[in-house]
Design a protein around this motif. Sequence first.
Motif, PDB file in Angstrom:
ATOM      1  N   ALA A 115       0.831  -1.207   0.000  1.00  0.00           N
ATOM      2  CA  ALA A 115       0.000   0.000   0.000  1.00  0.00           C
ATOM      3  C   ALA A 115       0.864   1.255   0.000  1.00  0.00           C
ATOM      4  O   ALA A 115       0.523   2.253  -0.641  1.00  0.00           O
ATOM      5  N   SER A 116       2.013   1.203   0.703  1.00  0.00           N
ATOM      6  CA  SER A 116       2.852   2.399   0.767  1.00  0.00           C
ATOM      7  C   SER A 116       3.405   2.773  -0.605  1.00  0.00           C
ATOM      8  O   SER A 116       3.735   3.925  -0.856  1.00  0.00           O
ATOM      9  N   LEU A 117       3.481   1.773  -1.499  1.00  0.00           N
ATOM     10  CA  LEU A 117       3.923   2.061  -2.870  1.00  0.00           C
ATOM     11  C   LEU A 117       2.911   2.948  -3.591  1.00  0.00           C
ATOM     12  O   LEU A 117       3.251   3.627  -4.552  1.00  0.00           O
ATOM     13  N   PHE A 118       1.674   2.905  -3.121  1.00  0.00           N
ATOM     14  CA  PHE A 118       0.627   3.676  -3.778  1.00  0.00           C
ATOM     15  C   PHE A 118       0.380   5.018  -3.093  1.00  0.00           C
ATOM     16  O   PHE A 118      -0.695   5.567  -3.166  1.00  0.00           O
ATOM     17  N   THR A 119       1.405   5.522  -2.392  1.00  0.00           N
ATOM     18  CA  THR A 119       1.244   6.856  -1.814  1.00  0.00           C
ATOM     19  C   THR A 119       1.972   7.899  -2.653  1.00  0.00           C
ATOM     20  O   THR A 119       2.335   8.952  -2.150  1.00  0.00           O
ATOM     21  N   GLY A 120       2.160   7.595  -3.936  1.00  0.00           N
ATOM     22  CA  GLY A 120       2.667   8.601  -4.858  1.00  0.00           C
ATOM     23  C   GLY A 120       4.175   8.779  -4.807  1.00  0.00           C
ATOM     24  O   GLY A 120       4.719   9.082  -3.765  1.00  0.00           O
ATOM     25  N   TYR A 121       4.800   8.602  -5.956  1.00  0.00           N
ATOM     26  CA  TYR A 121       6.264   8.704  -6.037  1.00  0.00           C
ATOM     27  C   TYR A 121       6.725  10.160  -5.835  1.00  0.00           C
ATOM     28  O   TYR A 121       7.460  10.461  -4.896  1.00  0.00           O
TER      29      TYR A 121
ATOM     30  N   LEU B  15       7.629   4.420   6.311  1.00  0.00           N
ATOM     31  CA  LEU B  15       7.015   4.300   4.986  1.00  0.00           C
ATOM     32  C   LEU B  15       5.829   5.251   4.815  1.00  0.00           C
ATOM     33  O   LEU B  15       5.592   5.760   3.729  1.00  0.00           O
ATOM     34  N   PHE B  16       5.076   5.469   5.901  1.00  0.00           N
ATOM     35  CA  PHE B  16       3.849   6.245   5.749  1.00  0.00           C
ATOM     36  C   PHE B  16       3.957   7.694   6.196  1.00  0.00           C
ATOM     37  O   PHE B  16       3.074   8.501   5.911  1.00  0.00           O
ATOM     38  N   ALA B  19       3.378  10.495   3.384  1.00  0.00           N
ATOM     39  CA  ALA B  19       1.996  10.677   2.936  1.00  0.00           C
ATOM     40  C   ALA B  19       1.170  11.368   4.015  1.00  0.00           C
ATOM     41  O   ALA B  19       0.385  12.275   3.733  1.00  0.00           O
ATOM     42  N   ASP B 196       0.203   7.881 -11.410  1.00  0.00           N
ATOM     43  CA  ASP B 196       1.354   8.270 -10.595  1.00  0.00           C
ATOM     44  C   ASP B 196       2.620   8.471 -11.418  1.00  0.00           C
ATOM     45  O   ASP B 196       3.572   9.088 -10.968  1.00  0.00           O
ATOM     46  N   LEU B 234      -4.069  13.976  -5.814  1.00  0.00           N
ATOM     47  CA  LEU B 234      -3.477  12.899  -6.613  1.00  0.00           C
ATOM     48  C   LEU B 234      -3.441  11.597  -5.812  1.00  0.00           C
ATOM     49  O   LEU B 234      -3.804  10.522  -6.290  1.00  0.00           O
ATOM     50  N   LEU B 235      -3.021  11.746  -4.554  1.00  0.00           N
ATOM     51  CA  LEU B 235      -2.950  10.612  -3.635  1.00  0.00           C
ATOM     52  C   LEU B 235      -4.319   9.948  -3.484  1.00  0.00           C
ATOM     53  O   LEU B 235      -4.436   8.721  -3.526  1.00  0.00           O
ATOM     54  N   ILE B 238      -5.061   7.807  -6.519  1.00  0.00           N
ATOM     55  CA  ILE B 238      -4.293   6.559  -6.558  1.00  0.00           C
ATOM     56  C   ILE B 238      -4.830   5.576  -5.519  1.00  0.00           C
ATOM     57  O   ILE B 238      -5.059   4.402  -5.802  1.00  0.00           O
ATOM     58  N   VAL B 239      -5.029   6.077  -4.278  1.00  0.00           N
ATOM     59  CA  VAL B 239      -5.466   5.214  -3.181  1.00  0.00           C
ATOM     60  C   VAL B 239      -6.841   4.633  -3.484  1.00  0.00           C
ATOM     61  O   VAL B 239      -7.085   3.442  -3.243  1.00  0.00           O
ATOM     62  N   ALA B 242      -6.405   1.831  -5.927  1.00  0.00           N
ATOM     63  CA  ALA B 242      -5.732   0.679  -5.310  1.00  0.00           C
ATOM     64  C   ALA B 242      -6.666  -0.044  -4.342  1.00  0.00           C
ATOM     65  O   ALA B 242      -6.676  -1.278  -4.278  1.00  0.00           O
TER      66      ALA B 242
END
Lengths: 290, 253
Positions: A115-121, B15-16, B19, B196, B234-235, B238-239, B242
């Motif tokens: 999921a963290s991959l989908f938080t935008g590059y 990781l988070f 965001a 993305d 944008l986020l 994408i979210v 997904a």
Amino acid sequence: MIKRLLPASLSARPATAVQLAAPGAFFLLFAAVPLVLLVAYSFFRAGFFEVEPALTLDSYDQIVSDPLYQEVLLRTVVMAALVATATVAIAYPFAYFATFAFPRRRDLLIFLVIASLFTGYLVRIFAWRTILGREGLINSALTSLGVVDEPLRFLVYSRFAVCVVLIGILLPFAILPIYAAMQNVPRDLLESSRDLGSSRIATIRTVILPLTQSGAVTALAFCFLLAAGDYVTPTLVGGTDGLMVGNLIADQFGASDNLPLGAALGVTVIAVGAAFVAVGKGVLRLVTTC
Amino acid sequence: MLTARVYVGAVLAFLFLPAIAVVALSFNSSPRIGIPFEGLTVDWYDRALSNPALGAALQNTVTAAFATALISGLLGALTAFAIVRLRPRAAGAVTAAALLPALVPALLLGVALNLTLRELGFAPGLPAIVVAHTLIATPFVTLTMVARLREFDRSLPEAARDLGASPLRAFGDVTLPLVRAALVAAMLLAAALSIDEFVATFFVRGGQDTVPTVLWAMMRRGVDPTVNALATLLLAGIVALALIASRATRARL
């Protein structure tokens, strides 16, 4: 009836070839041909107005002899190697814990990693700039708590920043292959190793590491190539110090418009990446056999 | 056990954190980035949405995502159906070839495509963007579909054939409904990757903008809270894709 007596694989074969024609043609035209062209261009000569198809090592010569390119290439290799090693070193225990310490939660943990991959590059890289910035989250927290009098300057627009951000971006790419390899480690092998008196560390070194070596090498390769080829991170958080070869490549296809030189730099990155993976494989083998 | 818990938690936080920071700051009323928060506002969203370049960029992003989902869904599904039917050795070779584009850094794919466009005399622009996105997304579609097809019971379409259905009918009435959920999920994933994608897009876009290229232009200008607002939007896109994708995979229709 006769048709059904034929082995399935025999009757399926022509259909399979037809099926693969469309994706095959697409990848040949838009991936294989462009990459071959990239290699070819690296041997072409950059004229004043157009590229001359020739067979010359001019571009590689320029890379080897120009001190700026040498410096940036060397820095890229050192930073990418550092980032790849650190990322794999951080990812490995995570994959280990997810597999063996929290077996019931492991699906959730891996779901979160994906999921963290989908938080935008772009979003993540930019976010790191606001976290590490002079007036960013870390500095404003530290100054308001009185830990430091002045904002820490090295946090952003530095090589340090590039490394931190790249590790953050690449961690999922390291965790996933290592985690996948760990799923194939038989549990009873661990138990017998422990029963025979091995310490936890010895078990990791002699049982788990050899069995997950392929995953670790894949992770190392992924991380090195992606770190060495990144130009967004050094542009946004690298400052003048943190320039990497990706910036030079992007520049040759933009403002500087020297396609053969850009192509040669790209080929060099891939070649160095392959060499790095070969060395990494050797080191891992040494660790597990000693 | 405690060490393990702290370690896993720390990695997930790492990781988070980015965001979370972007979303939180997009509602912060103070233009100065940092803590403490002064108050909540949606002003940055107003400003982000009034960006004149955004309309065309949004249209391009949506078009590219649709096209990428359709094309990579088709190519990925074709490849996956072939892979599960081939013998192990051939299947391995096809899988390796199919995953190759995912191993090449997007920067190099982008510049290589840029060269090819120049060489062939094609203008860069939206079609080239779709090609780049499809290259990047298809390996993921293939992987997802192979995973689903491996657990697919092949005796079902065979039974349909034995009962007299044509190959097309067996595919349409039996196979397709069984793999539809996985295919939809893979296509949504492809759309999310397309929305993305920035790195390769940058080298094939010509004069065309997508939401990430607009974001890039804003980021390069400096630290501006409207970037946080646009980044959050944008986020969200994408979210959402997904999440629907992960729902669809679990639904197993």
